[in-house]
Design a protein around this motif. Structure first.
Motif, PDB file in Angstrom:
ATOM      1  N   ARG A   3       0.841  -1.199   0.000  1.00 46.90           N
ATOM      2  CA  ARG A   3       0.000   0.000   0.000  1.00 46.90           C
ATOM      3  C   ARG A   3       0.876   1.248   0.000  1.00 46.90           C
ATOM      4  NH1 ARG A   3      -5.392  -0.751   1.268  1.00 46.90           N
ATOM      5  NH2 ARG A   3      -5.977  -2.873   1.880  1.00 46.90           N
ATOM      6  N   ILE A   4       0.279   2.350  -0.404  1.00 49.73           N
ATOM      7  CA  ILE A   4       0.977   3.634  -0.438  1.00 49.73           C
ATOM      8  C   ILE A   4       1.006   4.220   0.968  1.00 49.73           C
ATOM      9  CG2 ILE A   4       0.943   5.980  -1.336  1.00 49.73           C
ATOM     10  CD1 ILE A   4      -0.334   4.931  -3.860  1.00 49.73           C
ATOM     11  N   SER A   5       2.179   4.571   1.435  1.00 51.48           N
ATOM     12  CA  SER A   5       2.323   5.190   2.758  1.00 51.48           C
ATOM     13  C   SER A   5       2.574   6.685   2.676  1.00 51.48           C
ATOM     14  CB  SER A   5       3.476   4.528   3.527  1.00 51.48           C
ATOM     15  OG  SER A   5       4.700   4.701   2.843  1.00 51.48           O
ATOM     16  N   ALA A   6       3.071   7.173   1.552  1.00 51.56           N
ATOM     17  CA  ALA A   6       3.309   8.612   1.364  1.00 51.56           C
ATOM     18  C   ALA A   6       3.379   8.878  -0.135  1.00 51.56           C
ATOM     19  CB  ALA A   6       4.598   9.053   2.054  1.00 51.56           C
ATOM     20  N   LEU A   7       3.058  10.096  -0.521  1.00 50.03           N
ATOM     21  CA  LEU A   7       3.061  10.464  -1.938  1.00 50.03           C
ATOM     22  C   LEU A   7       3.238  11.961  -2.081  1.00 50.03           C
ATOM     23  CD1 LEU A   7      -0.613  10.280  -3.272  1.00 50.03           C
ATOM     24  CD2 LEU A   7      -0.048  10.256  -0.872  1.00 50.03           C
ATOM     25  N   ASN A   8       3.599  12.401  -3.283  1.00 52.87           N
ATOM     26  CA  ASN A   8       3.817  13.826  -3.532  1.00 52.87           C
ATOM     27  C   ASN A   8       2.588  14.458  -4.180  1.00 52.87           C
ATOM     28  OD1 ASN A   8       3.888  12.792  -6.105  1.00 52.87           O
ATOM     29  ND2 ASN A   8       6.082  13.211  -6.435  1.00 52.87           N
ATOM     30  N   ASP A   9       2.705  15.732  -4.500  1.00 54.80           N
ATOM     31  CA  ASP A   9       1.563  16.471  -5.062  1.00 54.80           C
ATOM     32  C   ASP A   9       1.143  15.917  -6.423  1.00 54.80           C
ATOM     33  OD1 ASP A   9       1.512  18.083  -2.872  1.00 54.80           O
ATOM     34  OD2 ASP A   9       2.736  19.667  -3.762  1.00 54.80           O
ATOM     35  N   ALA A  10       2.127  15.535  -7.234  1.00 54.36           N
ATOM     36  CA  ALA A  10       1.794  15.026  -8.567  1.00 54.36           C
ATOM     37  C   ALA A  10       0.960  13.753  -8.478  1.00 54.36           C
ATOM     38  CB  ALA A  10       3.076  14.758  -9.356  1.00 54.36           C
ATOM     39  N   LEU A  59       8.548  21.011  25.728  1.00 53.52           N
ATOM     40  CA  LEU A  59       7.511  19.988  25.679  1.00 53.52           C
ATOM     41  C   LEU A  59       7.194  19.660  24.227  1.00 53.52           C
ATOM     42  CD1 LEU A  59       5.149  21.250  28.526  1.00 53.52           C
ATOM     43  CD2 LEU A  59       6.877  19.465  28.644  1.00 53.52           C
ATOM     44  N   VAL A  60       7.947  18.724  23.664  1.00 54.65           N
ATOM     45  CA  VAL A  60       7.769  18.285  22.287  1.00 54.65           C
ATOM     46  C   VAL A  60       7.474  16.796  22.316  1.00 54.65           C
ATOM     47  CG1 VAL A  60       8.813  18.092  20.008  1.00 54.65           C
ATOM     48  CG2 VAL A  60       9.360  20.055  21.461  1.00 54.65           C
ATOM     49  N   ALA A  61       6.379  16.398  21.665  1.00 55.60           N
ATOM     50  CA  ALA A  61       5.965  14.998  21.635  1.00 55.60           C
ATOM     51  C   ALA A  61       5.869  14.523  20.192  1.00 55.60           C
ATOM     52  CB  ALA A  61       4.626  14.802  22.339  1.00 55.60           C
ATOM     53  N   LEU A  62       6.153  13.248  19.984  1.00 57.14           N
ATOM     54  CA  LEU A  62       6.044  12.653  18.661  1.00 57.14           C
ATOM     55  C   LEU A  62       4.610  12.232  18.395  1.00 57.14           C
ATOM     56  CD1 LEU A  62       9.199  10.339  18.667  1.00 57.14           C
ATOM     57  CD2 LEU A  62       8.995  12.610  17.665  1.00 57.14           C
ATOM     58  N   ASP A  63       4.136  12.507  17.192  1.00 60.11           N
ATOM     59  CA  ASP A  63       2.830  12.038  16.725  1.00 60.11           C
ATOM     60  C   ASP A  63       3.088  11.196  15.481  1.00 60.11           C
ATOM     61  OD1 ASP A  63       0.085  11.688  16.407  1.00 60.11           O
ATOM     62  OD2 ASP A  63      -0.109  13.475  15.162  1.00 60.11           O
ATOM     63  N   LEU A  64       3.512   9.953  15.738  1.00 60.54           N
ATOM     64  CA  LEU A  64       3.933   9.079  14.651  1.00 60.54           C
ATOM     65  C   LEU A  64       2.791   8.826  13.681  1.00 60.54           C
ATOM     66  CD1 LEU A  64       6.009   6.551  16.780  1.00 60.54           C
ATOM     67  CD2 LEU A  64       6.865   8.447  15.382  1.00 60.54           C
ATOM     68  N   PRO A  65       3.093   8.665  12.384  1.00 59.85           N
ATOM     69  CA  PRO A  65       4.460   8.563  11.854  1.00 59.85           C
ATOM     70  C   PRO A  65       5.058   9.868  11.324  1.00 59.85           C
ATOM     71  CG  PRO A  65       2.917   7.851  10.187  1.00 59.85           C
ATOM     72  CD  PRO A  65       2.083   8.233  11.385  1.00 59.85           C
TER      73      PRO A  65
END
Length: 480
Positions: A3-10, A59-65
């Motif tokens: 599956r696609i996990s990330a993609l660009n504008d195009a 106070l910085v927290a990760l919001d994965l991914p």
């Protein structure tokens, strides 16, 4: 299924979307270029961005991914307000090649929901529900099964779901989704989980122009140390762990930590410890194009107990030793400076415990070691091997002391022997039978003194092996 996990504008413009099966994506766009996702590299990049964001708030927290939460309560005014602060963060990250979408809201979930469809939105307290009402359900970040179920029920926006009874939503989609919806609407909130615990005290210095000279950096640390000590002194506390952080203009962050054996209440002591640490760094502090922020924190503090000191000069010896240990630990590391604590056991290799000197100095000073008989040589050597080394021994009688032995390919003729000292091992700690040791203090013809032992008695070995074999001999230590 891929599956696609990330993609660009195009890819987005031709109809592709996150979580779309790769086969469907190729059917829509046969010329699509595919690269394997690297989750480890993505996580490292996100952590690096989070490290850089520490300059705005601790106070910085990760919001994965792919997200970060920044708690900017009480920090925005330092950067000209919330809008100016968000523009600064987003513009710098964009200049570094990242695509950024930011929002500010009273709850973390509301802000995250807004970033998925609107950039730069600032929502005032009490306006969260109106801000997210027209957004699609997918913006909440719920499971795809929940999103699909809501769409099939004809609920496509957050507002349409919010208008339904909470008991209906909970019964159909679970309490977890209901809690997520309530937080997005601003009706409830859940605290974020920062990457690092908030220090007890924080002082920092921001520079209008980056600084790179050693003199300015040292002077800044000295000034921050004085300010930190003053802040702690108002509450009667001293620092046990200090951390200096240097923020470079290119986003790199360097952290230097110093531990202390006793609570530190003087700025000059803090300044001296960091000077020692900086001088001993194998990787020197590189300012690059300069530091625009230097921060000094007390990660761990303790209440300073005021003690009455008499005129005896020896009362201050412990303080001087503790200060010396702190300076040595700052140069070579706290784990390398140890004290030896006696243990209640007769097993030689377990009779002494190595512990960090900074945290066990008082315990070591109050420890009681076995008394030594005046005029007699020590019963145990000063140096024990981490692992006893096997030797070849020739004895006059089978169960007698060694007359000659070979150790490290050198032959030693024994001229004096003391022993045996029989040590029965802790049989209750072992899963199988452990042999009894007979220790001997021996001296060779050159005056060298050794501590050797025979591993097991003849009757023990016969019972275990079922046949007559010679026991093994080992070299365990050397006398001075």
């Amino acid at each position: 299924m891929l599956r696609i996990s990330a993609l660009n504008d195009a890819a987005t413009h031709v109809g592709l979307a996150v979580d779309l099966p790769l086969a469907n994506a190729r059917a829509i766009c046969p010329d699509v270029q595919v690269h394997d996702a690297d989750e480890v590299a993505d996580a490292d990049a996100l952590n690096a961005i989070a490290e850089w964001c520490d300059r705005f708030t601790p106070l910085v927290a990760l919001d994965l991914p792919h997200g970060l939460f920044l708690d900017i309560s009480g920090c925005a005014h330092l950067f000209g307000g919330e809008a100016a602060m968000m523009n600064l963060v987003c513009s710098v990250l964009t200049a570094q090649g990242f695509r950024v979408s930011g929002a500010i809201a009273g709850t973390a979930v509301c802000a995250r929901t807004l970033t998925r469809h609107v950039h730069g939105r600032i929502v005032r307290d009490g306006e969260e529900a109106e801000a997210v009402r027209l957004l699609p359900i997918s913006a909440l970040g719920a499971d795809m099964a929940v999103v699909t179920g809501l769409r099939r029920a004809g609920l496509k926006t957050i507002g349409e779901v919010a208008d339904r009874g909470r008991h209906e939503i909970t019964a159909r989609f679970g309490a977890r989704f209901t809690a997520l919806l309530e937080q997005a609407l601003g009706h409830s909130d859940a605290p974020i989980s920062p990457r690092k615990p908030l220090p007890d005290y924080i002082v920092e210095k921001r520079f209008a122009e980056p600084v790179a000279t050693e003199a300015v950096i040292s002077a800044t640390l000295s000034g921050l140390a004085g300010t930190l000590v003053a802040a702690m002194g108002k509450q009667g506390k001293g620092a046990r762990q200090l951390e200096a952080r240097f923020f470079r203009t290119d986003g790199a962050v360097r952290t230097i930590t110093v531990d202390t054996g006793q609570p530190v209440t003087r700025g000059e002591v803090i300044d001296r410890l960091f000077r020692e640490r900086l001088e001993a760094l194998s990787d020197p502090l590189d300012p690059g194009f300069g530091f625009d922020l230097i921060r000094l924190t007390a990660s761990r503090t303790e209440i300073v107990v005021q003690e009455q000191r008499d005129l005896d000069a020896h009362v201050h010896d412990q303080d001087e030793v503790s200060a010396l240990i702190d300076r040595i630990a700052a140069r070579i590391g706290g784990k390398r400076v140890v004290v030896h604590l006696p243990q209640d056991t007769h097993i030689p290799e377990r009779a002494v415990l190595k512990a960090p000197a900074q945290h066990h100095l008082l315990e070591a000073a109050q420890s009681t070691w076995p008394a030594r008989v005046a005029g007699e040589p020590p019963l145990r050597p000063l140096r024990l091997f981490e692992r006893p080394e096997q030797i070849k021994v020739i004895a006059e009688v089978p169960d007698g002391p060694p007359a000659r032995f070979v150790w490290r390919r050198a032959t030693h003729a024994v001229v004096r022997v003391e022993g045996p000292e029989r040590v029965a091992m802790e049989w209750w700690r072992a899963g199988s039978a452990v042999l009894t040791r007979d220790y001997f203090r021996v001296e060779d013809e050159e005056g060298l003194r050794f501590w050797v032992y025979r591993d097991g008695l003849f009757e023990e070995i016969e019972q275990q092996e079922g046949k007559a074999v010679l026991p093994n001999w080992f070299m365990h230590g050397l006398f001075a």
